[in-house]
Design a protein around this motif. Structure first.
Motif, PDB file in Angstrom:
ATOM      1  N   ASP A 130      47.776  50.358  31.328  1.00 46.20           N
ATOM      2  CA  ASP A 130      48.651  50.655  30.197  1.00 46.20           C
ATOM      3  C   ASP A 130      48.896  52.150  30.071  1.00 46.20           C
ATOM      4  OD1 ASP A 130      48.837  47.975  29.629  1.00 46.20           O
ATOM      5  OD2 ASP A 130      47.334  48.025  27.996  1.00 46.20           O
ATOM      6  N   ALA A 131      47.879  52.953  30.285  1.00 47.25           N
ATOM      7  CA  ALA A 131      48.025  54.404  30.198  1.00 47.25           C
ATOM      8  C   ALA A 131      48.944  54.924  31.296  1.00 47.25           C
ATOM      9  CB  ALA A 131      46.661  55.078  30.273  1.00 47.25           C
ATOM     10  N   ALA A 132      48.824  54.370  32.501  1.00 48.58           N
ATOM     11  CA  ALA A 132      49.670  54.799  33.615  1.00 48.58           C
ATOM     12  C   ALA A 132      51.128  54.449  33.344  1.00 48.58           C
ATOM     13  CB  ALA A 132      49.192  54.161  34.915  1.00 48.58           C
ATOM     14  N   GLU A 133      51.384  53.240  32.820  1.00 51.25           N
ATOM     15  CA  GLU A 133      52.751  52.842  32.507  1.00 51.25           C
ATOM     16  C   GLU A 133      53.351  53.752  31.432  1.00 51.25           C
ATOM     17  OE1 GLU A 133      52.865  48.748  31.399  1.00 51.25           O
ATOM     18  OE2 GLU A 133      52.017  48.075  33.300  1.00 51.25           O
ATOM     19  N   ALA A 134      52.597  54.112  30.427  1.00 62.01           N
ATOM     20  CA  ALA A 134      53.083  54.985  29.362  1.00 62.01           C
ATOM     21  C   ALA A 134      53.413  56.369  29.907  1.00 62.01           C
ATOM     22  CB  ALA A 134      52.054  55.090  28.246  1.00 62.01           C
TER      23      ALA A 134
END
Length: 166
Positions: A143-147
């Motif tokens: 999720d952090a990478a996508e954001a």
């Protein structure tokens, strides 16, 4: 003179009378308490020392502050005469009104969490894991990478040679 000009003076005099009257009443109660002291009663001095009355004279009091420690105080230095129960509770930590049948609360919580069944039986119980809605660590990283990628796409990248200013 008008009655309205005298009214503040009358109120002021009445207030002073009531204040001095209450102060005198407190002083009288304190004097009565000091005069009714008996040998053997527990007292607290105005300095906060607890002791037992050994001897009462006209203006002085002989106090027993401990084994072999006798102190001579003025009667005015006695702040309060305590009941035997109150004196023992404060000085010796003795509580008379405790029930022996009452449940005793332990000092630590370890005895509250212990069970009678063995550890193997507790582990073998049919309790299933409860999902508290928490995500796994791998999902958090994804999720952090996508954001981060979404944010990078929104803002144009600038280089040293390119400048919007003219």
């Amino acid at each position: 003179m008008n009655a309205f000009t005298l009214l503040p003076f009358i109120v002021l005099i009445a207030a002073m009378f009531l204040m001095t009257r209450s102060a005198k009443k407190k002083q009288q109660q304190a004097a009565n308490m000091r005069n009714e002291m008996q040998p053997g009663s527990g007292v607290r001095t105005i300095g906060g020392m607890y002791a037992t009355v050994k001897e009462v004279n006209e203006d002085t009091v002989l106090l027993d502050a401990g084994p072999g420690v006798d102190l001579l105080f003025a009667k005015n230095a006695i702040g309060a005469v305590l009941t035997d129960e109150e004196y023992n509770r404060i000085v010796h930590g003795i509580e008379h009104d405790l029930k022996s049948d009452a449940d005793i609360v332990p000092d630590d919580a370890s005895s509250l969490t212990e069970t009678d069944e063995p550890a193997a039986a507790a582990a073998a119980s049919d309790d299933k894991a409860v999902d508290l809605g928490k995500k796994d660590a791998d999902e958090d990283k994804a999720d952090a990478a996508e954001a981060a990628e979404a944010k990078a796409d929104e803002e144009p990248k600038k280089t040293d040679g390119d400048s919007d200013a003219k």
